[in-house]
Design a protein around this motif. Sequence first.
Motif, PDB file in Angstrom:
ATOM      1  N   LEU A  46      46.593  39.417  28.526  1.00  0.00           N
ATOM      2  CA  LEU A  46      47.196  39.300  29.851  1.00  0.00           C
ATOM      3  C   LEU A  46      46.217  38.593  30.777  1.00  0.00           C
ATOM      4  CD1 LEU A  46      49.341  39.821  31.984  1.00  0.00           C
ATOM      5  CD2 LEU A  46      48.451  42.144  32.252  1.00  0.00           C
ATOM      6  N   THR A  47      46.486  37.344  31.076  1.00  0.00           N
ATOM      7  CA  THR A  47      45.623  36.562  31.955  1.00  0.00           C
ATOM      8  C   THR A  47      46.028  36.778  33.413  1.00  0.00           C
ATOM      9  OG1 THR A  47      47.062  34.622  31.883  1.00  0.00           O
ATOM     10  CG2 THR A  47      45.386  34.823  30.142  1.00  0.00           C
ATOM     11  N   LEU A  48      45.186  36.353  34.328  1.00  0.00           N
ATOM     12  CA  LEU A  48      45.482  36.556  35.746  1.00  0.00           C
ATOM     13  C   LEU A  48      46.727  35.800  36.202  1.00  0.00           C
ATOM     14  CD1 LEU A  48      41.958  36.733  37.401  1.00  0.00           C
ATOM     15  CD2 LEU A  48      43.467  38.568  36.666  1.00  0.00           C
ATOM     16  N   PRO A  49      46.960  34.556  35.782  1.00  0.00           N
ATOM     17  CA  PRO A  49      48.229  33.912  36.167  1.00  0.00           C
ATOM     18  C   PRO A  49      49.456  34.687  35.703  1.00  0.00           C
ATOM     19  CG  PRO A  49      46.682  32.265  35.368  1.00  0.00           C
ATOM     20  CD  PRO A  49      46.069  33.599  35.079  1.00  0.00           C
ATOM     21  N   PRO A  53      52.836  37.679  38.822  1.00  0.00           N
ATOM     22  CA  PRO A  53      54.228  38.038  39.139  1.00  0.00           C
ATOM     23  C   PRO A  53      54.446  39.535  39.366  1.00  0.00           C
ATOM     24  CG  PRO A  53      54.173  36.452  37.350  1.00  0.00           C
ATOM     25  CD  PRO A  53      52.757  36.871  37.588  1.00  0.00           C
ATOM     26  N   ALA A  54      53.555  40.370  38.826  1.00  0.00           N
ATOM     27  CA  ALA A  54      53.708  41.817  39.001  1.00  0.00           C
ATOM     28  C   ALA A  54      53.270  42.276  40.382  1.00  0.00           C
ATOM     29  CB  ALA A  54      52.893  42.560  37.943  1.00  0.00           C
ATOM     30  N   LEU A  55      52.372  41.530  41.007  1.00  0.00           N
ATOM     31  CA  LEU A  55      51.702  42.039  42.193  1.00  0.00           C
ATOM     32  C   LEU A  55      52.590  42.092  43.431  1.00  0.00           C
ATOM     33  CD1 LEU A  55      48.191  40.408  41.708  1.00  0.00           C
ATOM     34  CD2 LEU A  55      49.074  42.597  40.885  1.00  0.00           C
ATOM     35  N   GLN A  56      53.708  41.389  43.409  1.00  0.00           N
ATOM     36  CA  GLN A  56      54.654  41.492  44.523  1.00  0.00           C
ATOM     37  C   GLN A  56      55.276  42.880  44.587  1.00  0.00           C
ATOM     38  OE1 GLN A  56      58.397  39.232  43.738  1.00  0.00           O
ATOM     39  NE2 GLN A  56      57.517  38.848  41.692  1.00  0.00           N
ATOM     40  N   PHE A  57      55.262  43.598  43.454  1.00  0.00           N
ATOM     41  CA  PHE A  57      55.868  44.927  43.388  1.00  0.00           C
ATOM     42  C   PHE A  57      54.847  46.051  43.594  1.00  0.00           C
ATOM     43  CE2 PHE A  57      58.304  42.175  40.435  1.00  0.00           C
ATOM     44  CZ  PHE A  57      59.511  42.169  41.117  1.00  0.00           C
ATOM     45  N   CYS A  58      53.572  45.778  43.357  1.00  0.00           N
ATOM     46  CA  CYS A  58      52.532  46.813  43.388  1.00  0.00           C
ATOM     47  C   CYS A  58      51.984  46.996  44.797  1.00  0.00           C
ATOM     48  CB  CYS A  58      51.380  46.443  42.457  1.00  0.00           C
ATOM     49  SG  CYS A  58      51.860  46.115  40.745  1.00  0.00           S
ATOM     50  N   SER A  59      51.785  48.253  45.202  1.00  0.00           N
ATOM     51  CA  SER A  59      51.095  48.527  46.466  1.00  0.00           C
ATOM     52  C   SER A  59      49.593  48.608  46.245  1.00  0.00           C
ATOM     53  CB  SER A  59      51.606  49.840  47.078  1.00  0.00           C
ATOM     54  OG  SER A  59      51.366  50.934  46.200  1.00  0.00           O
ATOM     55  N   ARG A  92      35.350  39.746  41.128  1.00  0.00           N
ATOM     56  CA  ARG A  92      35.643  38.913  42.313  1.00  0.00           C
ATOM     57  C   ARG A  92      37.004  38.227  42.195  1.00  0.00           C
ATOM     58  NH1 ARG A  92      31.371  38.766  45.667  1.00  0.00           N
ATOM     59  NH2 ARG A  92      29.251  38.872  44.808  1.00  0.00           N
ATOM     60  N   THR A  93      37.374  37.849  40.987  1.00  0.00           N
ATOM     61  CA  THR A  93      38.648  37.152  40.812  1.00  0.00           C
ATOM     62  C   THR A  93      39.825  38.074  41.116  1.00  0.00           C
ATOM     63  OG1 THR A  93      37.593  35.864  39.053  1.00  0.00           O
ATOM     64  CG2 THR A  93      39.977  35.724  39.241  1.00  0.00           C
ATOM     65  N   VAL A  94      39.730  39.321  40.644  1.00  0.00           N
ATOM     66  CA  VAL A  94      40.809  40.272  40.888  1.00  0.00           C
ATOM     67  C   VAL A  94      40.905  40.635  42.362  1.00  0.00           C
ATOM     68  CG1 VAL A  94      41.537  42.652  40.468  1.00  0.00           C
ATOM     69  CG2 VAL A  94      40.884  41.219  38.554  1.00  0.00           C
ATOM     70  N   THR A  95      39.775  40.925  42.999  1.00  0.00           N
ATOM     71  CA  THR A  95      39.836  41.247  44.432  1.00  0.00           C
ATOM     72  C   THR A  95      40.242  40.025  45.251  1.00  0.00           C
ATOM     73  OG1 THR A  95      37.446  40.825  44.698  1.00  0.00           O
ATOM     74  CG2 THR A  95      38.134  43.089  44.246  1.00  0.00           C
ATOM     75  N   GLY A  96      39.983  38.830  44.732  1.00  0.00           N
ATOM     76  CA  GLY A  96      40.415  37.619  45.421  1.00  0.00           C
ATOM     77  C   GLY A  96      41.914  37.450  45.460  1.00  0.00           C
ATOM     78  N   LEU A  97      42.644  38.185  44.623  1.00  0.00           N
ATOM     79  CA  LEU A  97      44.103  38.114  44.633  1.00  0.00           C
ATOM     80  C   LEU A  97      44.695  38.624  45.944  1.00  0.00           C
ATOM     81  CD1 LEU A  97      44.781  39.385  40.999  1.00  0.00           C
ATOM     82  CD2 LEU A  97      45.180  37.069  41.848  1.00  0.00           C
ATOM     83  N   LYS A  98      43.905  39.366  46.714  1.00  0.00           N
ATOM     84  CA  LYS A  98      44.392  39.879  47.999  1.00  0.00           C
ATOM     85  C   LYS A  98      44.682  38.756  48.991  1.00  0.00           C
ATOM     86  CE  LYS A  98      40.893  42.690  48.470  1.00  0.00           C
ATOM     87  NZ  LYS A  98      39.991  43.669  49.133  1.00  0.00           N
ATOM     88  N   LYS A  99      44.063  37.607  48.807  1.00  0.00           N
ATOM     89  CA  LYS A  99      44.355  36.473  49.687  1.00  0.00           C
ATOM     90  C   LYS A  99      45.799  36.007  49.510  1.00  0.00           C
ATOM     91  CE  LYS A  99      39.560  34.829  49.573  1.00  0.00           C
ATOM     92  NZ  LYS A  99      38.650  33.723  49.140  1.00  0.00           N
ATOM     93  N   LYS A 100      46.283  36.082  48.276  1.00  0.00           N
ATOM     94  CA  LYS A 100      47.642  35.665  47.986  1.00  0.00           C
ATOM     95  C   LYS A 100      48.639  36.799  48.196  1.00  0.00           C
ATOM     96  CE  LYS A 100      50.057  32.839  44.548  1.00  0.00           C
ATOM     97  NZ  LYS A 100      49.906  32.128  43.241  1.00  0.00           N
ATOM     98  N   PHE A 101      48.154  38.049  48.041  1.00  0.00           N
ATOM     99  CA  PHE A 101      49.003  39.241  48.207  1.00  0.00           C
ATOM    100  C   PHE A 101      48.338  40.184  49.215  1.00  0.00           C
ATOM    101  CE2 PHE A 101      49.577  37.556  43.937  1.00  0.00           C
ATOM    102  CZ  PHE A 101      50.956  37.428  43.843  1.00  0.00           C
TER     103      PHE A 101
END
Length: 443
Positions: A46-49, A53-59, A92-101
């Motif tokens: 399971l890669t980050l890209p 798509p899951a992160l729109q549903f996760c709080s 850092r890559t995972v926490t960087g996802l907060k910029k998009k979500f």
Amino acid sequence: MKSFILLCALFGAVAVQQTLANAGPSSHLVCYYDGNSYVREGLAKLTLPELEPALQFCSHLVYGYASINPTSNKLVSSNEKLDLDVGTGLYRTVTGLKKKFPHLKVLLSVGGDRDEVDPDSNKYLTLLESSNARIPFINSAHALVKTYGFDGLDVAWQFPKNKPKKVHGGFGKFWKGIKKVFSGDFVVDEKAEEHKEAFTALVRELKNALRPDGYLLGLTVLPNVNSSLFYDVPALVNNLDYVNLMAFDFQTPERNPEVADFPAPLYELNERNPESNVNFQVQYWLQNHCPASKINVGIASYGRSWKMTKDSGLTGLPPVSDTDKAGPAGVQTQIDGLYSWPEVCSKLPNNANQHLKGADQPLRKVGDPTKRFGNYAYRSADDKGENGLWVGYEDPDTAANKAAYVKAKGLGGVALVDLSYDDFRGSCSGDKYPILRAIKYKL
């Protein structure tokens, strides 16, 4: 006319406020992402890209799992090259996802049954026994959270597990009672009371360290850990932002190699351990004064499998006795006795497998019209005693049913374990993350 308009506006504002009040707080959907899934080979990777798509549903996104260094008692990455490399490290890559979500809270998890522990010298227990050992753990945990941009820490402490309990008939119960007179109860941890007090102190000290920066602190209660032994619920809850109850894996081929049974029933089954179900775990925490809004029910996105033998019978009705340990590993996850949802789905009847035989013959699915226990599927052993298989699993329907339970009980939400075991490619129905979606829509 102006007065009439102002009056309408006032009534409109009141109506909106009342609607919001009736709606109540939004439910949590805590999503776990095991970093090891990033380095798996083949279709299980399971890669980050593919995660996005899951992160729109996760709080919340809980990234795991960090480890304890038994020499220094510090919290450290379990895979420094994967997690900490400059530019490519997942922290850092995972926490960087907060910029998009921007709605997403990302937490770092410690333990989670992924950190290797010596059963004769459990470092999670020895750390608790020394107040001096807790200091480097707390300081290092705070430093990791702050340095890499996490929103907090998820504590999935690796306490000793309950001993598996067998299902007994009338004579079996009588004999068990006789044996108990001579052998006594199984002792999970001789220092359980000491460890309970020390864990309460650790949580309090952790929260005091994290509070000035506004960081979250969550607790994950791992499967088959006795809450009454290790958690002083009233003393803990004021220092926790949430409690994730991992109410699954009550029955697994590792714990119960000779009997297959529902891994995660919602309610108690007849002649089973009354504690081995979701409702019991939830009620325990509620009765011990944990606010309902802080409780998230853990749902697994995978199934557990056993090999059926010639002596296991033909009906598949659980509990299925005389099983022969874990079912064979799936082609994706490559873990004996564990199938991701897409692996289970591929074994259920479909156009691709309807004419296959032997080990590839589709399983017979048995649903749960009561919505109390869960689904299972099986294939009886053949005349040679081979190719028998029994699987108890979650699918989008059972996950939605548990989400409905959460909503009806007014609980905080759901914790899904793990995103990498959901159908993130949409190979089963065409929808990506169908279990996650089913939970979200029901909540």
